[in-house]
Enzyme design. Sequence first.
Site, short mmCIF file in Angstrom:
data_model
loop_
_atom_site.label_atom_id
_atom_site.label_comp_id
_atom_site.label_asym_id
_atom_site.label_seq_id
_atom_site.Cartn_x
_atom_site.Cartn_y
_atom_site.Cartn_z
N GLN A 4 0.81 -1.22 0.00
CA GLN A 4 0.00 0.00 0.00
C GLN A 4 0.84 1.26 0.00
OE1 GLN A 4 -1.91 -1.22 3.55
NE2 GLN A 4 -0.93 0.35 4.78
N GLU A 51 0.16 4.09 -2.68
CA GLU A 51 -1.02 4.93 -2.44
C GLU A 51 -0.74 5.94 -1.33
OE1 GLU A 51 -4.28 1.53 -3.69
OE2 GLU A 51 -4.60 2.72 -1.87
N GLU A 52 -0.10 5.45 -0.26
CA GLU A 52 0.21 6.31 0.88
C GLU A 52 1.03 7.50 0.44
OE1 GLU A 52 1.19 3.48 4.28
OE2 GLU A 52 2.87 4.90 4.25
N ARG A 53 2.04 7.24 -0.40
CA ARG A 53 2.96 8.30 -0.79
C ARG A 53 2.29 9.31 -1.69
NH1 ARG A 53 7.76 3.91 -0.64
NH2 ARG A 53 7.71 3.93 1.64
N ALA A 110 0.05 11.57 0.34
CA ALA A 110 0.77 12.62 1.07
C ALA A 110 1.14 13.77 0.14
CB ALA A 110 2.03 12.04 1.71
#
Lengths: 254, 435
Positions: free
Chosen positions: B290, B293-295, B298
């Site tokens: 994941q 997506e997280e990056r 942000a």
Amino acid sequence: MSGRVLVGVKRVIDYAVKIRVKPDNTGVVTDGVKHSMNPFCEIAVEEAVKLKEKKLIKEVVAVSCGPQQSQETIRTALAMGADRGIHVDVSGKDYENLGPLQVSKILAALAKQEDAQLILLGKQAIDDDCNQTGQMTAALLDWPQGTFASEVSLEGDKINLVREIDGGLEHIKINTPAVITADLRLNTPRYATLPNIMKAKKKKIATVKPADLGVDLTSRLEVLKVEEPPQRQAGMKVETVEDLVVKLKEAGRV
Amino acid sequence: MALREGALRLNVLVRSRHFYKLTSLGGGVRSLTEKVSSKQVKSSAPETAADHLIYTQEHFALKESLRKLIDQEINPYVDQWEAEGKFPAHKIFKILGNAGFLGVNKPVEYGGLGLDFSFSVAVAEELGNIRCGGIPMAIGVQTDMTTPALARFGSDELKREFLLPSISGDKVACLGVSEVGAGSDVSSIKTKAVRKGDEYVINGGKMWTTNGTQADWMCLLANTSDGPPHKNKSLICLPMNLPGVHIARKIDKLGMWSSDTAEVFFDDVHVPCKNVIGQEGMGFTYQMLQFQEERLWAVANILTTADNVIQETIQYTRQRKIFKQPVLHHQAVHFRLAELQTEVELLRSLLYRATALYIKGNDVTKLASMAKLKGGRLAREVGDSCLQYWGGMGYTSDVLVSRFYRDSRLMSIGAGADEVMLGIICKYMDTLPGK
């Protein structure tokens, strides 16, 4: 009773935008400026959707008069829960001259065509502050009107209304069909939830022209000039009441 | 009664909605938007839906609705929550959950909307209009750090117990991965979950737990066997009210003050084996999946905030005079702001490119890591340069720029430090020394 409610929604310059007058003084700058639904129209939509949720009415139809972009405003109403939309296509010079008289003629024609039981509008638009469309529409239809509504409840074929007036609150009872204009404290509009935004994609928006409704858009008004209010001048401080009276006399104010 | 309530509502509305004409009680109410710090700012990317690279009419409608929610339910209280060191997560998540914003790309069966990642990016972008970094970060943890693996690999029972309420906003989630001794080096975490019958007994601790003091459950990464470090870990759904779970302290940080960050200890915590997400031993892999997506999330978030800071700096320097001229008229200032805005737009293009590729099913690890690296560094540059132009005022706690300076510093550290991003990019460039 058809159980159908027409809600008028107007596309206006967003309330947070700093308004600028055009250099030629013919109006205000609208190109590239953020627009959104008139806040009082949002309150009207919310009230209509609430009535539908209480099963007191059957269908909410959102109406907007203006150019292509007015459809975005109708979509917001659909995302809040309106069932379908009618876009009355008015653009160019006709749109510049569009005022309460023309809109109320359009709404009256639509109300007859759609067999509406109720017309809900915002009390005024934040761009022109006319506060006329609701009243004119009621007059054209010869319907009762409940303006500045802060509370609405349906009772059989009558409507109990609380109006906000200068002296306080007025309680009236009017027959249906009727025109109601929403004031600030009528309700708090809901956020268009994401599921409803997605559902709104499938709802229909019909486009009509004012000519189809037999409405003449000629304006009886001509805007001569638009200018900013004068800059606020510095005031003057005085020590005593006598000084104040002297200064006022000097300025010719007394 | 209605009048008094109305007057109170009028006050709230004037403060939170900034109406410029409210006339029913006689007399208009002037807007509060004269103050620079409270003025809403226009985003600098006004493309229409027809021309946008990844957004449709629905994306813009979503952003508008979320913006209203932020303006009414969140921004009026940010200063207070920053001062208190905590925001009411349950309350805010419930409001967001009701409006459907916590499950944008989650399965429909559990209350999500099943939309693609471009909608998550739209949400992330719009959350950048919150006047601090702590609350968007807390929301991002809930939507895109604690729940993706559960949504993809968890059992139906587990999803009903933890995913569904996290999407509706009834439960607050936190992520237990980093430890005191292991941050960037996830494989060296020490927390152990030892199998005893059909339970795991957990001992160890976690650090940097966003939402930690308010969370109902934790997505915990722990060692569940003695195998190789990338294959011996599992993700476990851990209720935070189990005996043995201790919130040791709320950490006092440089920024992100409204987000409560906790240090948590586990002292013989018993949790049923069925709480493991997916397969035992696959925890590390699931967590890594994941990260793209997280990056990107942000980056989407920081770009909007950077836009807002630049715009506010322009407004401030336009009216602030030094040596008889607005600060903005000095070439060094408006040229520098132009440089910063250019870089913001460049990063935005990378974000949209990576998102477009990702929703078509491509692996965008390299681009996402590049975007995250640039995002953290650019935020520091924007914060530093803009704060300078605010002068003494920029150094006070009364303005957004100083809060942004503190909050955004985290981006080069958390969710994958700059150095980790560089290592990933070098791996793709095949420039790392051979083993």
